[in-house]
Structure formats: structure tokens, C-alpha cells
Enzyme design. Structure first.
Site: not given
Length: 258
Positions: A54, A56, A58-59, A112, A135, A174
């Protein structure tokens, strides 16, 4: 098929999926590209594509650097998700492959984010399949409903992912397992499987070891978000449907201080 978790940032996981016959590899959410490339080099593999769950940061935040470091690399991401550095958009049902042995089925698992993709991976060898859930699904948890509804999360978790073979290994985005299980035990304090899993997860973390993978079968026993079809779970919350129970548990989790 070899799967290598690569710890990134504070508590993220990137992954390498290696076809051992050709040494071709896919990198899942390689937010720290150098770390992921070093992990590939250690096992003599080369990365020829990126699977982004996705948008975001941090991905997806390592995708553009990955393209600089590996010229010509394909970067896959959901067509509805505006993924940074994406070269090839995928939809629900898109099929990909790695090397000669590994097949990938893209599963749209929204909520999400609206275009979130989980990647279901099978090998031509008789190995248990794996799913990379970003996530959407965590071990004993699920992602916040940032861009979707409880109805969508129910569909993503309980229908799309919940219908995969129970032996499917779950690799999430995570390392939240200890905290997630501590919360789950406030919801299902009588659940012995949760207690055992928490004890194991705490030992893993004390030894600085990951708690991934779980399995779909395990999640159906220790993850209340995936157990909301059970009448006894709905009764705990006075819910009249699985979706209502899921929404209630997520609302409680969102304000839980731990």
C-alpha cells in the site's frame, strides 16, 4: 521458495521471496532498499521486482530509491492506491511470477487504504503457501480503518484472507504481535491459544527474533477480528452481525492504551 524477513525502521518488515532454483527474488515493501539488497546478496539472490502492499511511506517509501539502485526493476502496486515509484499497477486477480517456481496472486484487501493489495504466493514445490498482508492483517490484529469501512475490513479479513488454506503462512507489515495479543486477551481473556501465543511471542522478542510468520489457521484461533462470525464473539459485544462486532472491537482497540 525461501522467505527472508528484513527488519526495517522501528517495527516494519520488508521481505525477500527467493526462487531458489533461479535465485530471482521479489522484495515486499523494501522501505530501506540497502538493507533489503544486502539481505539478497547474502543468499546470492537478485531482486527483479518489488511488491508494494500500500501507499503509506513506511511501505512504499523505498520504491524510488530501489529503482535507482536496480535499473529496470518492476515495481508493482495497487491500481487504486497511488503507490510511489510504481511502474506496473495490479488489480484483484492479477497474476505474477518469480523465477521458474513461484506464482503470485494479487488480492485486493481494502480498508486500511482503498487500494491495499495482499500477495498470495505459491510454489511449484509442495510447500505451504504464503500471504504478505501489509497492514490489513497483523498477527492477532488488523490495520486501522484509514480509508475504508468495517464492511470492507470484514470482506478483506474474513472472506478474502480467511478463505485461504489454513496452512498459509502470514507475513505482515509490522512487529506488533506482543501488543496485539495483550489487547486480544482483554477481549477474550479465556482464550488459551492466545495466552500460549503471547508467551511464545514474548520469548521471541526477548531473543530479538521475529514473530512472523503466523498462519491463517492460527489467526482464526487467536485473532478476534477474524473470529467475528462466531456467535459467542458477537454476543460479547451485543452485536447483531459479524461486521458490527468487528467495528466494535476496532473502536475499542483504537482507544486502548495498553
Amino acid at each position: 521458495m525461501k522467505i527472508i524477513p528484513v527488519a526495517c525502521l522501528e517495527d516494519n518488515y520488508a521481505y525477500l521471496i527467493v526462487d531458489e532454483s533461479t535465485k530471482a527474488a521479489a522484495a515486499v515493501d523494501p522501505v530501506e532498499p540497502e538493507k533489503v539488497l544486502a539481505a539478497a546478496s547474502e543468499v546470492g539472490a537478485y531482486i527483479d521486482c518489488v511488491l508494494t502492499t500500500h501507499h503509506h511511506w513506511d511501505h512504499a517509501g523505498g520504491n524510488e530509491k530501489m529503482r535507482l539502485l536496480v535499473p529496470g526493476i518492476k515495481v508493482y502496486g495497487g491500481s487504486m492506491d497511488n503507490v510511489k515509484g510504481c511502474t506496473d499497477q495490479v488489480e484483484n486477480g492479477t497474476k505474477l511470477s518469480i523465477g521458474k517456481e513461484i506464482d503470485i496472486l494479487c488480492l485486493h484487501t481494502p480498508c486500511h487504504t482503498k487500494g491495499h493489495i495482499s500477495y498470495y504466493v505459491t510454489s511449484k514445490e509442495e510447500e505451504d503457501p504464503a500471504v504478505f498482508t501489509g497492514d490489513t492483517l497483523f498477527i492477532a490484529g488488523c490495520g486501522r480503518f484509514f480509508e475504508g469501512t468495517a464492511e470492507q475490513m470484514y470482506q478483506s479479513l474474513c472472506v478474502t484472507l480467511g478463505s485461504l488454506p489454513k496452512s498459509t503462512r502470514v507475513y505482515c507489515g509490522h512487529e506488533y504481535t506482543v501488543k496485539s495479543l495483550q489487547f486480544m486477551l482483554t477481549v477474550e481473556p479465556e482464550n488459551e491459544k492466545m495466552k500460549q501465543k503471547l508467551e511464545w511471542a514474548q520469548k521471541q522478542r526477548e531473543a530479538n527474533q521475529p514473530t512472523v510468520p503466523s498462519t491463517i489457521g492460527d489467526e482464526l484461533e487467536i485473532n478476534t477480528f477474524m473470529r467475528v462470525d462466531l456467535p459467542e464473539i458477537q454476543a460479547k459485544f451485543g452485536a447483531k452481525s459479524a461486521v458490527e462486532a468487528l467495528r466494535t472491537v476496532r473502536n475499542i482497540k483504537d482507544t486502548w492504551k495498553g
